[in-house]
Design an enzyme around this catalytic site. Structure first.
Site, short mmCIF file in Angstrom:
data_model
loop_
_atom_site.label_atom_id
_atom_site.label_comp_id
_atom_site.label_asym_id
_atom_site.label_seq_id
_atom_site.Cartn_x
_atom_site.Cartn_y
_atom_site.Cartn_z
N LYS A 125 6.42 -66.30 45.90
CA LYS A 125 5.37 -65.69 46.72
C LYS A 125 4.06 -66.42 46.42
O LYS A 125 3.80 -66.77 45.26
CB LYS A 125 5.26 -64.21 46.33
CG LYS A 125 4.12 -63.47 47.00
CD LYS A 125 4.36 -61.98 47.00
CE LYS A 125 3.99 -61.36 45.64
NZ LYS A 125 4.26 -59.91 45.65
N GLY A 134 13.26 -54.15 40.33
CA GLY A 134 14.62 -54.72 40.37
C GLY A 134 15.25 -54.75 41.76
O GLY A 134 16.46 -54.94 41.90
C1 LIG Z 1 5.83 -56.86 43.61
S1 LIG Z 1 6.43 -56.58 42.00
C2 LIG Z 1 7.97 -57.31 42.07
C3 LIG Z 1 8.97 -56.55 42.89
C4 LIG Z 1 10.35 -57.06 42.76
N1 LIG Z 1 10.54 -58.33 43.35
C5 LIG Z 1 11.33 -56.06 43.31
O1 LIG Z 1 11.89 -56.39 44.23
O2 LIG Z 1 11.50 -54.98 42.79
C6 LIG Z 1 5.52 -57.64 40.98
C7 LIG Z 1 5.90 -57.59 39.59
O3 LIG Z 1 5.32 -58.68 38.90
C8 LIG Z 1 5.20 -58.28 37.61
N2 LIG Z 1 4.33 -59.20 36.83
C9 LIG Z 1 3.04 -59.44 37.04
N3 LIG Z 1 2.60 -60.33 36.17
C10 LIG Z 1 3.65 -60.65 35.39
C11 LIG Z 1 3.84 -61.50 34.33
N4 LIG Z 1 2.80 -62.24 33.84
N5 LIG Z 1 5.03 -61.61 33.77
C12 LIG Z 1 6.03 -60.87 34.23
N6 LIG Z 1 5.92 -60.05 35.23
C13 LIG Z 1 4.73 -59.95 35.81
C14 LIG Z 1 4.68 -56.89 37.71
O4 LIG Z 1 4.95 -56.18 36.53
C15 LIG Z 1 5.42 -56.38 38.86
O5 LIG Z 1 6.50 -55.59 38.48
#
Ligand SMILES: C[S@@+](CC[C@H](N)C(=O)[O-])C[C@H]1O[C@@H](n2cnc3c(N)ncnc32)[C@H](O)[C@@H]1O
Length: 700
Positions: A157, A56
């Site tokens: 990204k 988050g």
């Molecule tokens: C780098 S983190 C995001 C960090 C976020 N932008 C933050 O600032 O806290 C990537 C996220 O993508 C999520 N994710 C990966 N595949 C996903 C999907 N198919 N649907 C939803 N979330 C996904 C992961 O659970 C993970 O929490």
């Protein structure tokens, strides 16, 4: 074994710590902050969807930068800890369910911004990871196309893989402007890059094939081939993947890049370029920016390459310009210096001319004045005796030949002229004390003899120096009369024979003043000198008693009133009362000495006060002695002397009535003796004063 240093992603860098300190949930927060700083999409947004938002961090940033009461929805596979004013959904963004959940939240609303920081679970292998990521990005784009308002922004990204370019192409189909950037907070070793797609076109119909990876990436390949076909150069040989090379990450050497036939094609295959040759690395064209780009070639598109080329050219031009400007600057400085010199010269010239003009003007003025004086018969032609600065010729102290003086007093004007013109050495001086300027013209023969005698005496006894002061008016009058007889008459009139010479007494001054201030009065005086009382002893052979009698009674009264004489007497008194120069100087010296003493005493006192080693009493004693030495001690107490009564002997005397302060009992005899001595002293002083007064009256 020591603790292994963390490298790459596992390293906790400054953004990690910064996030901890500032309360952001992830270091990724700073990526969004930096992206927003560059593209400013959060400030204007009223509704936002953040895909793959856990934990988050981005939601926090959005909530901070977006206007208050904006709609913010976060979606992630994992639950997001609640954030104020943020709706958190736990959904898989690739599913229809997620789309519906979002629809439910948004109703008919459209959002201004869709964010996607999705990162699939990686680790299987690079190809798989890259594909999953590209697929996730495509799904995020699909949702963005569903919920974005026209003109909205999609920030996603992307991993740099072979699908990077096709993805960019697809973005360009839906957005006006597509820009890729790598924020500072994104680690260099990470293959991620952020693409900012601005100005959503919101097409009426969207072909779902765009979001189907198989079709989407195939479409782009076709498109890419079409672009290649447009290049008129010979078709590059289709290389395909090298046998056994299953990775998509390729590192090449800088030398290989330089040898490449088509650098652009070469770069499209490379992920990183290493500097194998140190000379190449230290080459001036290898800027920090070039090194940075070589580490991550995928960040560069054709546009960046073109920009880099242009930048290089620009830098070259700038350098040349700089070179030019340095030489130009030098020239300019030289010109400026020359100008300054010229200006200074001109100023000097102008000053010189002005000075010359001033001098010429002064000279002309002096000449005019002299002509006027000559016309008024105040001066001799060619000589100005009215020049106040040159009083030496009227000084008794400058006349060193008695004979010449006698000649002058007898009225020999030739000699006077010569004296004025400096042909004859008619001047004499006593002790060179030129401060006391005097005139001798108004002396008769007897007076002169006496003066000469006195001069001799003065030479013998310097301590008995006397000052002879005469008025210059007399000699100027002498020249003015230009007639011996008239001069003699005037002389007799002013200084009747038998009388002692009047050396600047009040009468003489009053008379001189009359002559000097009025032309008519001086003329009258001269006219009046022709009178019956006028006689010459040489011409008339008469008995001695007759001459004596004549001397006593045949005097023409001097035309000076009693009041005038009194006035000049008062003036003389005032002048005499003034302290003479030497006294004033001595006083000033004394004052200076006192000040100096005070200053040094002050310094010493300060040093004593600042000393820590000695006690207060000691300090006081030292201060007293310092001030005493400087003559700044306490004023002496006034002591009243009380005469002891007869027969009191050694008894303790009581304080007599009316006596205040300190008193001292003294012997009566002693007091009488003291008084007698004082009286004697006083009498002596008075007698000296009377003698001096008499001398003054007789004009000595
Ligand atoms: C780098 S983190 C995001 C960090 C976020 N932008 C933050 O600032 O806290 C990537 C996220 O993508 C999520 N994710 C990966 N595949 C996903 C999907 N198919 N649907 C939803 N979330 C996904 C992961 O659970 C993970 O929490």
């Amino acid at each position: 074994m020591g603790k292994k240093l963390k490298v790459g992603k596992t390293r906790k860098d400054k953004f990690y710590h910064l996030a901890k300190e500032t309360g952001y949930r992830s270091r990724s927060s700073f990526k969004l902050i930096q992206l927003n700083r560059k593209f400013q999409f959060l400030q204007k947004a009223r509704a936002l969807v953040d895909l793959c938002a856990a934990p988050g961090g981005w939601l926090q940033v959005a909530s901070k930068f977006m206007p208050v009461s904006s709609l913010i929805i976060g979606v992630d596979l994992v639950p997001i800890k609640s954030i104020p004013n943020v709706v958190a959904l736990t959904e898989d963004i690739t599913t229809e369910k997620c789309r519906q959940a979002l629809r439910k939240e948004l109703q008919t609303w459209k959002v201004d911004v869709v964010l996607n920081d999705g990162a699939p679970n990686v680790g299987a292998n690079w190809v798989h990871d890259a594909f999953s990521q590209a697929h996730l990005t495509l799904m995020a784009l699909k949702l963005a196309c569903d919920f974005l308002a026209k003109g909205g922004t999609f920030v996603t990204k992307v991993f740099r893989s072979k699908d990077y370019q096709p993805l960019l192409w697809i973005f360009q189909q839906f957005f006006k402007k597509v820009q890729a950037t790598k924020p500072q907070a994104s680690r260099n070793e990470s293959a991620e890059i952020f693409v900012i797609c601005q100005g959503y076109l919101a097409p009426d119909k969207i072909d779902n094939k765009f979001f189907d990876p198989k079709h989407a990436f195939k479409e782009v390949e076709v498109q890419a081939k079409a672009i290649k076909d447009l290049v008129p150069l010979k078709k590059p040989k289709a290389e395909g993947y090298t046998d056994g090379d299953l990775t998509l990450y390729h590192t090449f050497s800088a030398t290989a890049f330089l040898k490449a036939d088509n650098p652009v094609d070469f770069l499209s295959k490379a992920n990183e370029i290493n500097f194998d040759n140190p000379e190449l690395e230290s080459h001036e064209a290898t800027s920090d920016e070039v090194i940075e780009c070589c580490r991550d070639i995928k960040v560069l598109g054709r546009k960046e390459l073109r920009d880099a080329e242009e930048k290089k050219e620009e830098k070259k031009e700038e350098k040349e310009k700089k070179k030019m400007t340095v030489s130009e600057k030098k020239e300019e400085e030289a010109e400026l210096e020359e100008e300054e010199m010229e200006q200074k010269l001109a100023e000097l010239k102008a000053e010189e001319v002005a000075e010359l003009r001033r001098k010429k003007k002064k000279l002309l003025k002096e000449r005019r004045k002299q002509r006027e004086r000559v016309a008024l018969k105040m001066d001799l032609p060619g000589v100005s005796i009215a020049d106040g600065n040159d009083s030496s010729m009227f000084s008794l102290v400058t006349i060193n030949k008695a004979a010449a003086l006698c000649e002058i007093t007898k009225g020999d004007m030739k000699l006077a002229d010569a004296m004025v013109e400096g042909e004859e050495d008619l001047y004499f001086s006593d002790d060179g004390d030129s401060d006391e300027v005097s005139l001798v013209s108004d002396l008769d023969d007897d007076d002169l003899d006496e003066i000469i005698e006195k001069q001799k005496e003065m030479a013998k006894d310097k301590a008995a120096k006397k000052k002879y002061v005469f008025h210059s008016v007399s000699l100027s009058l002498c020249i003015y009369l230009d007639c011996l007889d008239q001069w003699q008459d005037f002389k007799r009139c002013v200084f009747p024979p038998g009388k002692r010479a009047r050396i600047m007494n009040a009468e003489g001054l009053a008379l001189g003043c009359q002559i000097a201030t009025s032309k008519k009065r001086s003329r009258d005086l001269v006219d009046g000198s022709f009178h019956r009382q006028d006689y010459s002893e040489d011409q008339c052979e008469v008995p001695e008693w007759f001459v004596d009698d004549e001397k006593k009674h045949r005097n023409k009264p001097i035309p000076v009133t009693k009041e005038m004489v009194e006035e000049y007497k008062a003036k003389w008194k005032e002048i005499n009362a003034r302290p003479i120069k030497r006294v004033a100087e001595a006083k000033a010296r004394k004052k200076r000495r006192m000040l100096k003493k005070m200053e040094s005493a002050k310094k010493k006192a300060e040093a004593v006060v600042n000393t820590v080693d000695i006690g207060e009493r000691e300090k006081m004693a030292q201060l007293k002695s310092i001030y005493k030495k400087a003559g700044l001690g306490k004023e002496k107490r006034e002591v009243t002397y009380v005469v002891a009564k007869k027969g009191s002997g050694t008894k303790r005397v009581r304080r007599p009535g009316g006596v205040k302060g300190q008193f001292k009992v003294v012997d009566g005899r002693m007091k009488k003796d003291m008084r007698g001595m004082q009286r004697k002293e006083q009498k002596k002083k008075e007698s000296i004063y009377i003698v001096c007064k008499r001398h003054e009256e007789v004009g000595e």
